[in-house]
Design a protein around this motif. Structure first.
Motif, PDB file in Angstrom:
ATOM      1  N   LEU A 162       0.829  -1.213   0.000  1.00 31.72           N
ATOM      2  CA  LEU A 162       0.000   0.000   0.000  1.00 31.72           C
ATOM      3  C   LEU A 162       0.863   1.262   0.000  1.00 31.72           C
ATOM      4  O   LEU A 162       0.618   2.191  -0.784  1.00 31.72           O
ATOM      5  CB  LEU A 162      -0.912   0.002   1.232  1.00 31.72           C
ATOM      6  N   LYS A 163       1.866   1.295   0.877  1.00 27.50           N
ATOM      7  CA  LYS A 163       2.695   2.496   0.993  1.00 27.50           C
ATOM      8  C   LYS A 163       3.526   2.736  -0.266  1.00 27.50           C
ATOM      9  O   LYS A 163       3.784   3.879  -0.634  1.00 27.50           O
ATOM     10  CB  LYS A 163       3.628   2.387   2.210  1.00 27.50           C
ATOM     11  N   SER A 164       3.930   1.670  -0.929  1.00 26.49           N
ATOM     12  CA  SER A 164       4.703   1.834  -2.162  1.00 26.49           C
ATOM     13  C   SER A 164       3.830   2.288  -3.319  1.00 26.49           C
ATOM     14  O   SER A 164       4.327   2.637  -4.387  1.00 26.49           O
ATOM     15  CB  SER A 164       5.392   0.519  -2.528  1.00 26.49           C
ATOM     16  N   SER A 165       2.509   2.313  -3.103  1.00 25.55           N
ATOM     17  CA  SER A 165       1.566   2.701  -4.148  1.00 25.55           C
ATOM     18  C   SER A 165       0.976   4.090  -3.931  1.00 25.55           C
ATOM     19  O   SER A 165       0.165   4.540  -4.727  1.00 25.55           O
ATOM     20  CB  SER A 165       0.405   1.693  -4.196  1.00 25.55           C
ATOM     21  N   GLN A 166       1.375   4.768  -2.833  1.00 24.34           N
ATOM     22  CA  GLN A 166       0.737   6.046  -2.519  1.00 24.34           C
ATOM     23  C   GLN A 166       1.479   7.216  -3.159  1.00 24.34           C
ATOM     24  O   GLN A 166       2.487   7.042  -3.840  1.00 24.34           O
ATOM     25  CB  GLN A 166       0.632   6.231  -1.003  1.00 24.34           C
ATOM     26  N   ASP A 167       0.961   8.427  -2.913  1.00 22.72           N
ATOM     27  CA  ASP A 167       1.447   9.610  -3.612  1.00 22.72           C
ATOM     28  C   ASP A 167       2.595  10.324  -2.901  1.00 22.72           C
ATOM     29  O   ASP A 167       3.288  11.114  -3.526  1.00 22.72           O
ATOM     30  CB  ASP A 167       0.293  10.604  -3.819  1.00 22.72           C
ATOM     31  N   LYS A 168       2.776  10.090  -1.602  1.00 22.98           N
ATOM     32  CA  LYS A 168       3.873  10.735  -0.887  1.00 22.98           C
ATOM     33  C   LYS A 168       5.186  10.106  -1.345  1.00 22.98           C
ATOM     34  O   LYS A 168       5.488   8.969  -1.006  1.00 22.98           O
ATOM     35  CB  LYS A 168       3.712  10.579   0.629  1.00 22.98           C
ATOM     36  N   ARG A 169       5.948  10.883  -2.070  1.00 25.94           N
ATOM     37  CA  ARG A 169       7.108  10.322  -2.758  1.00 25.94           C
ATOM     38  C   ARG A 169       8.134   9.698  -1.814  1.00 25.94           C
ATOM     39  O   ARG A 169       8.612   8.586  -2.050  1.00 25.94           O
ATOM     40  CB  ARG A 169       7.778  11.412  -3.614  1.00 25.94           C
ATOM     41  N   PHE A 170       8.467  10.416  -0.719  1.00 20.91           N
ATOM     42  CA  PHE A 170       9.536   9.906   0.136  1.00 20.91           C
ATOM     43  C   PHE A 170       9.102   8.651   0.895  1.00 20.91           C
ATOM     44  O   PHE A 170       9.914   7.782   1.194  1.00 20.91           O
ATOM     45  CB  PHE A 170      10.031  11.001   1.090  1.00 20.91           C
ATOM     46  N   VAL A 171       7.800   8.522   1.176  1.00 23.24           N
ATOM     47  CA  VAL A 171       7.285   7.297   1.789  1.00 23.24           C
ATOM     48  C   VAL A 171       7.245   6.172   0.751  1.00 23.24           C
ATOM     49  O   VAL A 171       7.637   5.038   1.031  1.00 23.24           O
ATOM     50  CB  VAL A 171       5.875   7.546   2.385  1.00 23.24           C
ATOM     51  N   CYS A 172       6.788   6.514  -0.437  1.00 22.39           N
ATOM     52  CA  CYS A 172       6.690   5.542  -1.526  1.00 22.39           C
ATOM     53  C   CYS A 172       8.068   4.942  -1.855  1.00 22.39           C
ATOM     54  O   CYS A 172       8.220   3.717  -1.985  1.00 22.39           O
ATOM     55  CB  CYS A 172       6.097   6.213  -2.752  1.00 22.39           C
ATOM     56  N   GLU A 173       9.078   5.789  -1.960  1.00 20.18           N
ATOM     57  CA  GLU A 173      10.421   5.311  -2.301  1.00 20.18           C
ATOM     58  C   GLU A 173      10.996   4.431  -1.198  1.00 20.18           C
ATOM     59  O   GLU A 173      11.654   3.420  -1.480  1.00 20.18           O
ATOM     60  CB  GLU A 173      11.337   6.503  -2.565  1.00 20.18           C
ATOM     61  N   ALA A 174      10.753   4.802   0.056  1.00 21.28           N
ATOM     62  CA  ALA A 174      11.228   3.985   1.172  1.00 21.28           C
ATOM     63  C   ALA A 174      10.558   2.616   1.172  1.00 21.28           C
ATOM     64  O   ALA A 174      11.202   1.584   1.423  1.00 21.28           O
ATOM     65  CB  ALA A 174      10.964   4.707   2.497  1.00 21.28           C
ATOM     66  N   ALA A 175       9.247   2.583   0.875  1.00 22.86           N
ATOM     67  CA  ALA A 175       8.521   1.316   0.824  1.00 22.86           C
ATOM     68  C   ALA A 175       9.027   0.429  -0.307  1.00 22.86           C
ATOM     69  O   ALA A 175       9.134  -0.791  -0.162  1.00 22.86           O
ATOM     70  CB  ALA A 175       7.023   1.582   0.672  1.00 22.86           C
ATOM     71  N   GLU A 176       9.341   1.035  -1.441  1.00 20.54           N
ATOM     72  CA  GLU A 176       9.877   0.248  -2.554  1.00 20.54           C
ATOM     73  C   GLU A 176      11.231  -0.372  -2.193  1.00 20.54           C
ATOM     74  O   GLU A 176      11.517  -1.518  -2.546  1.00 20.54           O
ATOM     75  CB  GLU A 176       9.998   1.124  -3.797  1.00 20.54           C
ATOM     76  N   ARG A 177      12.060   0.396  -1.472  1.00 18.00           N
ATOM     77  CA  ARG A 177      13.349  -0.155  -1.032  1.00 18.00           C
ATOM     78  C   ARG A 177      13.141  -1.311  -0.051  1.00 18.00           C
ATOM     79  O   ARG A 177      13.886  -2.299  -0.076  1.00 18.00           O
ATOM     80  CB  ARG A 177      14.202   0.947  -0.397  1.00 18.00           C
ATOM     81  N   ALA A 178      12.132  -1.172   0.811  1.00 17.21           N
ATOM     82  CA  ALA A 178      11.839  -2.249   1.764  1.00 17.21           C
ATOM     83  C   ALA A 178      11.367  -3.506   1.031  1.00 17.21           C
ATOM     84  O   ALA A 178      11.722  -4.632   1.407  1.00 17.21           O
ATOM     85  CB  ALA A 178      10.785  -1.794   2.770  1.00 17.21           C
ATOM     86  N   LEU A 179      10.570  -3.342  -0.027  1.00 20.35           N
ATOM     87  CA  LEU A 179      10.110  -4.492  -0.807  1.00 20.35           C
ATOM     88  C   LEU A 179      11.280  -5.164  -1.531  1.00 20.35           C
ATOM     89  O   LEU A 179      11.321  -6.392  -1.659  1.00 20.35           O
ATOM     90  CB  LEU A 179       9.044  -4.054  -1.816  1.00 20.35           C
ATOM     91  N   ILE A 180      12.220  -4.361  -1.997  1.00 16.94           N
ATOM     92  CA  ILE A 180      13.417  -4.939  -2.619  1.00 16.94           C
ATOM     93  C   ILE A 180      14.206  -5.737  -1.581  1.00 16.94           C
ATOM     94  O   ILE A 180      14.704  -6.843  -1.864  1.00 16.94           O
ATOM     95  CB  ILE A 180      14.286  -3.833  -3.244  1.00 16.94           C
ATOM     96  N   SER A 181      14.315  -5.194  -0.370  1.00 22.27           N
ATOM     97  CA  SER A 181      14.978  -5.925   0.714  1.00 22.27           C
ATOM     98  C   SER A 181      14.263  -7.242   0.993  1.00 22.27           C
ATOM     99  O   SER A 181      14.901  -8.277   1.202  1.00 22.27           O
ATOM    100  CB  SER A 181      15.015  -5.053   1.977  1.00 22.27           C
ATOM    101  N   MET A 182      12.944  -7.208   0.979  1.00 25.83           N
ATOM    102  CA  MET A 182      12.153  -8.422   1.214  1.00 25.83           C
ATOM    103  C   MET A 182      12.451  -9.489   0.165  1.00 25.83           C
ATOM    104  O   MET A 182      12.693 -10.658   0.492  1.00 25.83           O
ATOM    105  CB  MET A 182      10.664  -8.069   1.211  1.00 25.83           C
ATOM    106  N   THR A 183      12.446  -9.098  -1.110  1.00 23.34           N
ATOM    107  CA  THR A 183      12.681 -10.076  -2.178  1.00 23.34           C
ATOM    108  C   THR A 183      14.144 -10.525  -2.221  1.00 23.34           C
ATOM    109  O   THR A 183      14.451 -11.573  -2.785  1.00 23.34           O
ATOM    110  CB  THR A 183      12.290  -9.491  -3.550  1.00 23.34           C
ATOM    111  N   THR A 184      15.024  -9.742  -1.615  1.00 22.63           N
ATOM    112  CA  THR A 184      16.445 -10.100  -1.570  1.00 22.63           C
ATOM    113  C   THR A 184      16.746 -11.094  -0.459  1.00 22.63           C
ATOM    114  O   THR A 184      17.522 -12.035  -0.650  1.00 22.63           O
ATOM    115  CB  THR A 184      17.313  -8.838  -1.372  1.00 22.63           C
TER     116      THR A 184
END
Length: 331
Positions: free
Chosen positions: A180-202
């Motif tokens: 959800l957070k990686s899909s929202q409009d707040k850019r700095f939250v969105c980018e942090a969530a995307e990095r966390a998802l990359i960490s998850m898949t790693t």
């Protein structure tokens, strides 16, 4: 000039001087008032700026606008490699859950950063309470205050890195919030969530993660589907060729085909990347097979495989994508 005339003239001049002085006083008084108001305003600003709490464990500087309610704040987000170790581990562990559940968001951020420190430097000490910690992290991910939310996202990334598959049973509340957070409009939250998802898949093994991701590929929210597709596409190659065959190329190709017609381009791009990976694995594995294995070697082709596992329309779409990819690589 008579004495009476002189007396009258002095009286008139005295009256004019009084009026002039009164007039000057009226003109200067507002400037004094303004100066007082400016002084009071500057004092208010000074007092307001003085209500700054010291950095919490060296991580945050928080500005308060009243004694009860905390207003605007400047939070320093420390990258994992820059976090310092804890001085008192036992005290931190005893107060950790209470801090994570605090109504004071500054204390929550501080506790989240302590979770990060424990994960990095002392992960074994937090194992016994890891389930409860993840529950509170998920709660912080839902917080409308961006500082708490982003700190919780960064904490999630460190949890993935430290505990890997140990958190798989508690992953769902974190996963849905990060999508959800990686899909929202707040850019700095969105980018942090995307990095966390990359960490998850790693850091979480694909054999454990793929079943967790698959339900979100059919989520009603197209943005969540897109982020889940990207995670799915990143995870599959980590299975390796043998792992992909064991998991089932037929299952994976059906997942990828369903995403090809998705609403958002991110989903479609992730599906194309996944199909190309599957095609490579399939064709390499069949190139190694002896020709005598089958009386009909043409049935081992990628085209035949797609047509046997997918509906005609889906097979056509998959073959169109993979043939274009192959032509692009050749050219």
């Amino acid at each position: 000039m008579s004495e009476n005339a002189l007396r009258d003239l002095n009286t008139i001049l005295g009256t004019e001087r009084k009026n002039e002085g009164s007039s000057k006083a009226c003109l200067t008084k507002p400037s004094v008032d303004n100066a007082d108001e400016n002084f009071e305003e500057s004092q208010k600003k000074k007092n307001s700026s003085s209500l700054v709490s010291p950095a919490v464990n060296g991580n945050q500087a928080v500005t308060a606008n009243s004694g009860v309610e905390i207003g605007n704040a400047e939070v320093e987000y420390i990258e994992s490699e820059n976090l310092n170790d804890l001085e008192d581990i036992d005290t931190c562990l005893k107060t950790l859950l209470a801090g994570l559940d605090s109504k004071d968001w500054v204390l929550v951020c501080d506790a989240l950063n302590n979770v990060r420190r424990l994960s990095i430097f002392h992960k074994e000490t937090m194992l016994y309470m890891l389930g409860d910690v993840i529950t509170f992290i998920a709660k912080s991910l839902k917080c409308p205050r961006s500082a708490v939310c982003k700190t919780a996202i960064m904490t999630s990334a460190d949890i993935f890195s430290a505990y890997n598959d140990l958190i798989i049973d508690s992953l769902d509340p974190l996963l849905v919030q990060l999508l959800l957070k990686s899909s929202q409009d707040k850019r700095f939250v969105c980018e942090a969530a995307e990095r966390a998802l990359i960490s998850m898949t790693t850091w979480i093994s694909p054999i454990s993660l793929l079943p967790k991701l698959q339900p979100y590929l059919k989520n009603k929210n197209p943005r969540i589907r897109a982020k889940a597709s990207m995670c799915f596409s990143r995870s599959v190659p980590r299975l390796g060729a043998e792992g992909i065959k064991t998991y089932g190329i037929d299952k994976l190709i059906q997942v990828a085909a369903s995403q090809l017609s998705d609403q958002l381009p991110e989903s479609r791009e992730a599906a194309r990347a996944l199909l190309f990976e599957l095609q490579n694995v399939y064709e390499k594995s069949h190139d190694l097979m002896p020709a005598t294995v089958s009386e009909h070697p043409e049935m081992r082709s990628w085209e035949s495989f797609c047509q046997s596992k997918l509906s005609p329309l889906s097979a056509q779409a998959v073959l169109r994508v993979t043939s274009i990819t192959r032509e692009g690589l050749v050219s």
